[in-house]
Design an enzyme around this catalytic site. Sequence first.
Site, PDB file in Angstrom:
ATOM      1  N   LYS A  31       4.236   0.033   4.185  1.00 18.81           N
ATOM      2  CA  LYS A  31       4.164  -0.648   2.886  1.00 18.81           C
ATOM      3  C   LYS A  31       3.588   0.243   1.789  1.00 18.81           C
ATOM      4  O   LYS A  31       4.119   0.283   0.680  1.00 18.81           O
ATOM      5  CB  LYS A  31       3.378  -1.945   2.996  1.00 18.81           C
ATOM      6  CG  LYS A  31       1.935  -1.789   3.405  1.00 18.81           C
ATOM      7  CD  LYS A  31       1.242  -3.143   3.487  1.00 18.81           C
ATOM      8  CE  LYS A  31      -0.193  -2.991   3.932  1.00 18.81           C
ATOM      9  NZ  LYS A  31      -0.986  -2.077   3.096  1.00 18.81           N
ATOM     10  N   GLU A 214      -1.672  -4.367  -1.101  1.00 16.79           N
ATOM     11  CA  GLU A 214      -2.430  -5.397  -0.361  1.00 16.79           C
ATOM     12  C   GLU A 214      -2.494  -6.709  -1.153  1.00 16.79           C
ATOM     13  O   GLU A 214      -3.546  -7.343  -1.285  1.00 16.79           O
ATOM     14  CB  GLU A 214      -3.855  -4.900  -0.054  1.00 16.79           C
ATOM     15  CG  GLU A 214      -3.936  -3.621   0.759  1.00 16.79           C
ATOM     16  CD  GLU A 214      -3.545  -3.798   2.225  1.00 16.79           C
ATOM     17  OE1 GLU A 214      -3.130  -4.906   2.607  1.00 16.79           O
ATOM     18  OE2 GLU A 214      -3.639  -2.806   2.973  1.00 16.79           O
ATOM     19  N   ARG A 546      -3.018  -3.188  15.602  1.00 18.66           N
ATOM     20  CA  ARG A 546      -3.663  -1.877  15.396  1.00 18.66           C
ATOM     21  C   ARG A 546      -3.266  -0.911  16.511  1.00 18.66           C
ATOM     22  O   ARG A 546      -3.446   0.293  16.388  1.00 18.66           O
ATOM     23  CB  ARG A 546      -5.202  -1.992  15.394  1.00 18.66           C
ATOM     24  CG  ARG A 546      -5.853  -2.898  14.336  1.00 18.66           C
ATOM     25  CD  ARG A 546      -5.350  -2.640  12.954  1.00 18.66           C
ATOM     26  NE  ARG A 546      -4.250  -3.531  12.624  1.00 18.66           N
ATOM     27  CZ  ARG A 546      -3.411  -3.342  11.615  1.00 18.66           C
ATOM     28  NH1 ARG A 546      -3.527  -2.281  10.850  1.00 18.66           N
ATOM     29  NH2 ARG A 546      -2.424  -4.180  11.377  1.00 18.66           N
TER      30      ARG A 546
END
Length: 594
Positions: A31, A214, A546
């Site tokens: 992103k 974000e 993660r």
Amino acid sequence: MVLENLNPNQKKAVLSENGPLLIVAGAGTGKTKTLTSRLIYLLQSGINPQNICAITFTNKAAKEMLDRTIKNIKNPKIVNDLFIGTFHSLGAKILKQEAPILKRNKNFIIFDDNDSFYLIKKIVKNFKTKNSAGYFYNLISKIKNESIHLEEILESGQDDKIILDIFKEYELELEKHNAFDFDDLIQKVVLIFKKNKNILEKYQNQFQYILVDEYQDLNNIQYEMIKLLAQKSKNINVVGDDAQTIYSWRGSNIKIFLNFEHDWPEANIVFLEENYRSTSNILEAAQAIISKNIYQRPKNLFTNNEKGELIKIIETQNEEEEALFVAKEIKKLIKNKNYKSIGILYRINSQSRAIEQALNFEEISYKIFGGIRFYERKEIKDILAGLRFIYNNQDNLSLERLKKILNQKKLNLFFENIKNIKTNSKSPTEFINLFLQNTNYLNYLEKNFTNFNDRLENIKELIYFASGFKTLEEFLEKIALVQPQDNQKNQNAFLELMTIHLAKGVEFDCVFIIGATEGILPHKLSYNKIEEMEEERRLMYVAMTRAKKELFISFYKEPSRFLFDIPQHLIDFQNLSGEKTEFVDDEMNYIHLD
């Protein structure tokens, strides 16, 4: 060149026409790379750099975006004319120009959290209220970040008159100090924009392209700021992932992300769904969990990475056994696998105590990301100073520490109550409670620190650990032997411990999620609200995504409800009692008599 190494949907986002653009980017889909490429594309298309405003949530993210831009744009003057920074740095930049409107000059100072808390403490002393300075500190911050009008406070039925008076007094004091607090850097800018159309128009003309990273983490006041700025040009380009909205406790509002088309009807929406980070097994397991949420934009993430290893779910008896298992498993990984990074993730800070002890016992170097080692946390050191002085009243170092946190009256009471106690007459937990009661220590923490609940969790964890010892001597000796490894080695360690909240934005070859237990993850305080339970599910999703190559999830007592959402064919279950059984949702297996 900017389009090199981009997949079709990333290119589609980068090449979008003017107007509102929402890039819905799943975990590990690139992103920030896509948003930065959009920024570079705008510059290469001839957009004046002074008309571009790129906003991030951290200075680190801003630096990464700037570095990538410099690498692709060879003309340094162009880059110098850009604004790339955090919401707060943008707010400070605007206030430097407009401060006189709010009776400050351009040399104003910015109060950090400690400055603000200290000032509020001074003000609260002049009011009769049962609430602590920490309560008012958090409430004032909430008022500013959630765009709460003072009239709403008066209607709320709270201790409203005192709240209003303290808020007004605090604002007057900031003005006298020629200061803004950290929240003001956004809230006061919005205030100026709303009351001065000519000033708003000046910044609307300057910042004609607004890019936000974000986007799922925005709170109400941050959204008001960018919405006002983008109202004229409507060139608002944002990227984010609703599945990673995990900061509602500090104001993030998932509805801002979910309602993008409602607020910007002409919006172009692009989905990034190719994950470049995780194995397909990890991705499928994480997707199975997050798919159960109601409030979301459904995504079909996929990857061309290998299937990888199964998700290892481990049942243990308690957190000590869990920690020992993790430490021994990490030793094996270090020996047998060429992993460059390993992360141990947990829901709350106090969980680090057991795992730190196990790692030290196994002589494994580690570092804590964004936190402090358990036995170096202030509240733990204070209590241990009290216990050490009880055990040895010639311990002047402990006495000096006690004198810093206790007034003479409390100190004398403490001395009086421990004078005739034999150290083998009580258990360590009794001694901890004796210290807490005689010093009114919890009240001291609540009055002097804004994160009282976190500190209380650490104290509860210390009491839990102490309950395993019969004597104070045995307890203190055990803690003294838990010595961390050489500091320099720890700084270079590739093993990191952190809360899940701090893990967003990082990745590891291998991840251990510890304490995936009902009441911890999901946290027991989330049981009564669907929105809070969904955020807990997003926390599990963030923790799992993660991991790049291997994922371990461990629990004790009752397993997290989220674990039963993982398809059976993805699970390698291990019960440390020696029984290798299938991991099934059978409540009879998880009835525990404490």
